[in-house]
Enzyme design. Structure first.
Site, PDB file in Angstrom:
ATOM      1  N   HIS A   1       0.826  -1.208   0.000  1.00  0.00           N
ATOM      2  CA  HIS A   1       0.000   0.000   0.000  1.00  0.00           C
ATOM      3  C   HIS A   1       0.860   1.259   0.000  1.00  0.00           C
ATOM      4  CE1 HIS A   1       0.371   0.905   4.406  1.00  0.00           C
ATOM      5  NE2 HIS A   1       0.434  -0.408   4.528  1.00  0.00           N
TER       6      HIS A   1
ATOM      7  N   ASP B   1       6.237   1.762   6.999  1.00  0.00           N
ATOM      8  CA  ASP B   1       4.961   1.093   6.733  1.00  0.00           C
ATOM      9  C   ASP B   1       4.111   2.036   5.879  1.00  0.00           C
ATOM     10  OD1 ASP B   1       2.475  -0.150   6.792  1.00  0.00           O
ATOM     11  OD2 ASP B   1       2.114   0.287   8.910  1.00  0.00           O
TER      12      ASP B   1
ATOM     13  N   GLU C   1      -5.098   1.360   2.645  1.00  0.00           N
ATOM     14  CA  GLU C   1      -4.946   0.229   3.560  1.00  0.00           C
ATOM     15  C   GLU C   1      -5.001   0.669   5.012  1.00  0.00           C
ATOM     16  OE1 GLU C   1      -2.880  -2.700   6.126  1.00  0.00           O
ATOM     17  OE2 GLU C   1      -2.362  -0.602   5.717  1.00  0.00           O
ATOM     18  N   GLU C   2      -4.460   1.855   5.312  1.00  0.00           N
ATOM     19  CA  GLU C   2      -4.384   2.298   6.704  1.00  0.00           C
ATOM     20  C   GLU C   2      -5.764   2.566   7.311  1.00  0.00           C
ATOM     21  OE1 GLU C   2      -2.002   2.019   8.538  1.00  0.00           O
ATOM     22  OE2 GLU C   2      -0.127   2.208   7.431  1.00  0.00           O
TER      23      GLU C   2
ATOM     24  N   ASP D   1       4.178  -6.231   3.702  1.00  0.00           N
ATOM     25  CA  ASP D   1       3.911  -5.186   4.685  1.00  0.00           C
ATOM     26  C   ASP D   1       4.896  -5.326   5.844  1.00  0.00           C
ATOM     27  OD1 ASP D   1       2.583  -3.061   6.047  1.00  0.00           O
ATOM     28  OD2 ASP D   1       0.670  -3.686   5.180  1.00  0.00           O
TER      29      ASP D   1
ATOM     30  N   HIS E   1       4.241   2.088  13.451  1.00  0.00           N
ATOM     31  CA  HIS E   1       3.338   3.241  13.539  1.00  0.00           C
ATOM     32  C   HIS E   1       3.890   4.326  14.473  1.00  0.00           C
ATOM     33  CE1 HIS E   1      -0.690   1.576  11.802  1.00  0.00           C
ATOM     34  NE2 HIS E   1       0.355   1.305  11.061  1.00  0.00           N
TER      35      HIS E   1
END
Length: 384
Positions: A72, A189, A223-224, A244, A324
């Protein structure tokens, strides 16, 4: 065909370029153009969905039972929730991430009038004013605000800047590429996953690698926020591997080195046969690997299955410390992932029945050990 050699410099150059392009969910047009142009330069046929998800086709020996590889393009970020009377901005997150990692971030606000720079600060940011209260302030999005680096002393002056509710806020990645192979940055990410896929494609194009079936290289843009690969797959795709991040943290088995193969995430186990094949490829090609299970995690695979696509799915990851947040990875993992992708893409199709959306029992896979033993005793193909 065995794993292919990966151009590590190309991989890191692509990652640096991707990190320099802000792309929080909902603000991905620029990164889509960048990746689409690079895919076309590499020789692939590129199509975009209405909103900008990318599907790049690399033709194989046949179309049926095609394979897909997906990452993504979107990242975490924030939006303006409210213009405050003190001239600051209240924020809400884009994606699921803690305000703990937002504090102190340098950011860009995208408004109709242009871009503004700023800093996310706690509501009580000055020790000279609040003394020990700066350490007792709770953590949460209700306890931070965005200070804009412009004349914005009150709500009226914010209005003059044409900043509005809903404006996108991109968080600076602050990347650092270290000589020992470690990479520290926000948004690894999944900018790193995209760079891995591009490096795998570059290797296959450079070596003119043949594949038994078409390979669909997919790049999603939401995607998030849980959308992911929900609407980008075509009926001829029989299996899909998501690339990922894996969480290398206490209690997890992920690593910043080699490939981490996910056995399950919060949506359940990944496909038994596809996952076993990836493990076997790592063993055969001497690619370092480990397995892990992620309890608070979902990927493009989950969104595809939930949307009703009948595809085998798997998840291969690069281990990330502090996912994250202020993330860290190692180039060894990125190279290993790209090698595994090339090995998988060029490997023979083992479940021929998958070329059909619906078929009879002939050729259907065998799973439990007792069935496999029975098949051996009867000299049957394990897939029959």
């Amino acid at each position: 065909m065995p794993r292919l050699a990966i151009d590590a410099q190309y991989l890191t150059d692509q990652l640096k370029a991707l990190l320099n392009i802000p792309s929080p969910t909902g603000y991905t047009d620029t990164v889509v153009r960048h990746v689409a142009k690079e895919l076309e330069r590499l020789g692939l046929t590129v199509e975009l969905t209405r909103r900008g998800a990318i599907s790049a086709l690399r033709q194989g020996s046949r179309r049926a039972s095609a394979r897909a590889i997906v990452s993504h393009l979107d990242t975490l970020g924030a939006q303006v929730k409210r213009l405050k009377e003190n001239g600051r901005l209240e924020l809400v997150p884009i994606g699921n991430w803690s305000a703990r990692f937002a504090e102190g971030a340098r950011v860009t606000v995208f408004s109709e009038a242009g871009t503004y720079r700023g800093t996310i600060l706690p509501l009580k940011a000055s020790g000279h004013t609040y003394n020990d209260e700066i350490d007792s302030l709770p953590v949460g999005w209700d306890y931070i605000e965005l200070r804009v680096d412009a004349l914005a002393r009150d709500r009226t002056e914010l209005d003059r800047l044409c900043i509005e509710v809903g404006d996108t806020v991109a968080i600076d990645p602050q990347p650092e590429f270290m000589d020992n192979g470690f990479i520290v940055s926000r948004h690894l990410d999944n900018k790193a996953g995209v760079a891995v896929m591009l490096a795998a494609i570059e290797s296959m194009e450079r070596t003119a690698a043949a594949t038994p079936v078409d390979i669909h290289w997919l790049f999603t843009i939401a995607e998030e926020v849980g959308v992911g690969a929900a609407s980008i797959l075509t009926p001829d795709v029989a299996s899909m591997i998501a690339v990922d991040n894996g969480t290398s943290a206490p209690g997890q088995n992920s690593s910043e080195f080699g490939v981490t193969i996910a056995m399950a995430d919060q949506s359940g186990p990944f496909d038994y046969h596809l996952t076993k094949k990836l493990v076997r490829l790592c063993q055969d090609e001497d690619i370092r690997y480990q397995k892990d299970i992620f309890r608070y995690y979902r990927s493009d695979s989950a969104s595809a299955i939930e949307a009703g696509h009948d595809v085998r799915t798997a998840l291969i990851t690069f281990g990330v410390d502090a996912s994250h947040g202020y993330e860290r990875i190692h180039t060894h993992s990125l190279r290993s992932l790209a090698e595994l992708i090339t090995a998988y893409a060029t490997s023979p199709v083992e479940i021929e029945r998958d070329r059909n959306i619906h078929a009879g029992i002939k050729g259907f896979t065998r799973q439990p050990a007792v069935e496999a033993a029975q098949a051996r005793a009867e000299d049957l193909d394990p897939a029959e």
